[in-house]
Design an enzyme around this catalytic site. Structure first.
Site, PDB file in Angstrom:
ATOM      1  N   ARG A   1       0.849  -1.194   0.000  1.00  0.00           N
ATOM      2  CA  ARG A   1       0.000   0.000   0.000  1.00  0.00           C
ATOM      3  C   ARG A   1       0.883   1.241   0.000  1.00  0.00           C
ATOM      4  NH1 ARG A   1      -4.541  -1.822   4.532  1.00  0.00           N
ATOM      5  NH2 ARG A   1      -5.076  -3.802   3.532  1.00  0.00           N
TER       6      ARG A   1
ATOM      7  N   ARG B   1       3.110   1.186  10.247  1.00  0.00           N
ATOM      8  CA  ARG B   1       2.455   1.529   8.982  1.00  0.00           C
ATOM      9  C   ARG B   1       3.493   1.450   7.865  1.00  0.00           C
ATOM     10  NH1 ARG B   1      -2.437   4.051   8.404  1.00  0.00           N
ATOM     11  NH2 ARG B   1      -2.401   4.747  10.577  1.00  0.00           N
TER      12      ARG B   1
ATOM     13  N   GLU C   1      -5.181  -0.799  16.150  1.00  0.00           N
ATOM     14  CA  GLU C   1      -5.872  -1.778  15.302  1.00  0.00           C
ATOM     15  C   GLU C   1      -4.933  -2.885  14.831  1.00  0.00           C
ATOM     16  OE1 GLU C   1      -7.447  -2.217  10.775  1.00  0.00           O
ATOM     17  OE2 GLU C   1      -7.417  -0.184  11.615  1.00  0.00           O
TER      18      GLU C   1
ATOM     19  N   SER D   1      -9.486  -5.796  11.183  1.00  0.00           N
ATOM     20  CA  SER D   1     -10.744  -5.141  10.853  1.00  0.00           C
ATOM     21  C   SER D   1     -11.622  -6.179  10.175  1.00  0.00           C
ATOM     22  CB  SER D   1     -10.492  -3.950   9.924  1.00  0.00           C
ATOM     23  OG  SER D   1     -11.638  -3.159   9.787  1.00  0.00           O
TER      24      SER D   1
ATOM     25  N   ARG E   1       1.914  -6.348  12.730  1.00  0.00           N
ATOM     26  CA  ARG E   1       1.399  -5.688  13.937  1.00  0.00           C
ATOM     27  C   ARG E   1       1.360  -6.653  15.115  1.00  0.00           C
ATOM     28  NH1 ARG E   1      -2.796  -0.786  12.569  1.00  0.00           N
ATOM     29  NH2 ARG E   1      -1.416   0.240  11.071  1.00  0.00           N
TER      30      ARG E   1
END
Length: 423
Positions: free
Chosen positions: A261, A276, A348, A351, A389
């Site tokens: 991403r 990130r 987070e 999700s 993560r």
């Protein structure tokens, strides 16, 4: 994507949806375009009927040896009007289709109305934060000190927001992915898939990534290939343009992939460490379900992801996202947030969304009941979990004062050690 007829007949519902999601929809422009398109279609059909009737008349005149030149000349003008109007209908239809492609899903009635993460609702939490007799350090300090993470060399090799895992750090990343897949396939009933890491435009469009999120993706120059942003894309497209027999539902699949991403919308956020990244690894959970069972399956999917954190002994909470914080394709989303002691906050790690028929309609994925009419399946997706993560959470929550890192018991068979030693 929404059905055109349903959208046209429920503009008030979509105006309300836009208000709840905090977005702007130019519904007046849609009405104007739709009226013009429908009027042109009606006009073109009338002209075609006129042309067909004239063709029969020309044939009759010729059979009777009469002159049909005037009628033929008139039909040339009609044919030109049909051509011009048809091209305009194609243009308006494309504009209309592109507009529909950018409209997000309608939130489920149980989703709280809100504008940001501050309006999300905590549903439950599990465990408790670890207690340290020293100041907890962030994962990049712990990892670099233990010789298992090197961000400087990753910047040299590629650039910012990439990581090099070393020695036991690399083994930990691999162990986590294997552990996730083993639990989901052996205990939760998912079938493992290893898909390509490159996807085409049709796959991204079907999954709802394109056209809206093109700026967040990496495209391979001079090809129709993109680096996958999430294996949700590949898993969703396993049944694109297919009809699934009802008795095969639900279909549960899982995949490990690297994900890529650009994070175009997150400039300046979480620049330290590996929270990130442009490239990260993730184990994805995906379901194709009967519409009547999708919310039952949604709750189950969330529990599947939570089970991983419980087995690892990591403190977490589950929150229900509000309308303004929910993803584009989702009707209802739970986020699972893991505790990071270095900052004393939840972040987070998964999700989990029910997209209802939104993605299936875009990709043409239906199911066929016996003796009944086919309908669109509901699709669900969730991280089970984000590997990087989870790596962060383990390093931070299991760090020791001497710089070593304990390995949770369930991971020790995968690691072959019970701790990553101090430097």
């Amino acid at each position: 994507m929404h059905d055109l007829n349903y959208f046209r007949d429920h503009l008030d519902l979509f105006a309300d949806m836009a208000k709840k999601r905090g977005i702007t929809l130019d519904l007046d422009a849609f009405r104007k375009l739709d009226l013009e398109r429908r009027a042109l279609i009606t006009q073109t059909e009338a002209l075609r009927a006129q042309r067909n009737k004239a063709s029969e008349e020309v044939a009759r005149l010729r059979r009777e040896k009469q002159n049909a030149d005037a009628l033929i000349e008139e039909m040339k003008d009609v044919a030109e009007r049909i051509r011009v109007d048809s091209l305009r209908v194609v243009e308006l239809s494309a504009t209309q289709q592109n507009f529909l492609m950018t409209i997000p899903n309608v939130p489920h009635s149980s989703v709280p109305v809100g504008s940001s993460a501050a309006d999300n609702i905590e549903v439950r939490r599990w465990g408790a934060p670890p207690k340290f007799d020293f100041q907890a350090k962030p994962h990049w300090e712990v990892g670099e000190r233990a010789g298992i993470l090197d961000l400087a060399v990753a910047t040299k090799i590629t650039g910012a927001r990439f990581a090099v895992y070393k020695d036991r750090g690399a083994r930990l990343e691999r162990a986590l992915a294997n552990f996730f897949l083993d639990v989901h396939t052996r205990e939760h009933g998912y079938t493992e898939i290893l898909p390509p890491f490159l996807v085409n435009t049709a796959s991204l469009t079907g999954a709802g990534q394109l056209p809206k999120f093109a700026a967040d993706l990496f495209k391979i120059q001079d090809t129709d290939f993109w680096l996958t942003p999430t294996s949700e894309v590949e898993l969703h497209n396993l049944y694109r343009d297919e009809t699934i027999p009802e008795e095969k539902l639900p279909i549960r699949v899982t995949a490990w992939t690297a994900c890529f991403r650009s994070e175009a919308g997150a400039a300046g956020k979480d620049t330290r460490g590996i929270l990130r990244q442009h490239q990260f690894q993730k184990v994805e959970l995906f379901k194709f379900t009967h519409p009547e069972k999708s919310y039952e399956e949604h709750e189950s999917l969330v529990r599947n992801a939570e089970a991983i954190l419980q087995k690892l002994g990591l403190h977490y909470r589950t929150v229900l996202l509000c309308t303004g914080d929910m993803g584009f394709a989702s009707s209802k989303t739970y986020d699972i947030e893991v505790w990071l002691p270095s900052t004393n906050e939840f972040r987070e790690i998964s999700s989990c969304s029910n997209c209802e028929a939104f993605q299936a309609r875009r990709a043409g994925i239906r199911f066929k009941p016996k003796g009944g009419k086919s309908d669109f399946v509901h699709t669900l997706n969730g991280s089970g979990l984000a590997v990087g993560r989870t790596w962060i959470a383990l390093v931070e929550n299991y760090q020791q004062s001497d710089g070593s890192i304990l390995i949770p018991e369930v991971l020790r068979p995968y690691m072959g050690i019970d701790r990553i030693p101090a430097p």
